[in-house]
Design a protein around this motif. Structure first.
Motif: not given
Length: 153
Positions: A77-81, A86-92, A120-134
């Motif tokens: 588990x990582x916590x985004x500092x 992608x500033x929206x990730x801070x605290x996720x 706001x970044x959800x669609x872009x981030x979902x596409x990013x995670x799909x790419x990086x998990x592959x």
């Protein structure tokens, strides 16, 4: 009823499942070492050990993840500092739960807690995670991931 289901969708975290031919130990190594993370996501430095911090070289600026949990062959588990790109990730929080597959190999249950449709970044981030998990899958199972900026490909 429609509002309830819409609210549920808006607050649902991004989740994905990835299956590997490799052992849970091999997947864990790709998530808990700087060499491993650098092989599928972004250049990484620091420490992937529990209590450590991973510094990722994202364009246009760095991101820092605190390693909250690093249980060998089981869970990371990582916590985004900080996250300049992608500033929206801070605290996720980013969860990787590993389990042995019934037929051999490993199943990764991935969840990015806090990454919901409300951002706001959800669609872009979902596409990013799909790419990086592959990329993680390919890195672990074939030794060749696709790290770095996915937009430069």
């Amino acid at each position: 009823m429609g509002e309830t289901s819409t609210a549920a969708v808006e607050t649902t975290n991004y989740e994905n499942e990835v299956r590997f031919a490799a052992s849970p130990e091999a997947v864990y190594d790709a998530l808990s070492t700087t060499t491993g993370v650098s092989g599928w996501w972004m250049p990484a430095s620091g420490s992937g050990a529990e209590g450590g911090e991973l510094r990722l070289s994202f364009p246009p600026g760095p991101g820092v993840m605190r390693v909250e949990v690093a249980e060998p062959s089981s869970r990371v588990v990582w916590s985004v500092l900080t996250c300049d790109f992608m500033p929206d990730w801070v605290g996720t929080r980013i969860h990787f739960a590993l389990r042995a597959a019934e037929d051999e190999g490993t199943v990764l249950d991935f969840r990015h807690e806090g990454l919901t449709r409300r951002l706001d970044c959800f669609d872009q981030c979902r596409q990013g995670w799909d790419f990086y998990l592959a990329s993680l899958h390919d890195h672990v199972d074939s030794g060749v991931g696709r790290p770095g900026n996915r937009h430069e490909r």
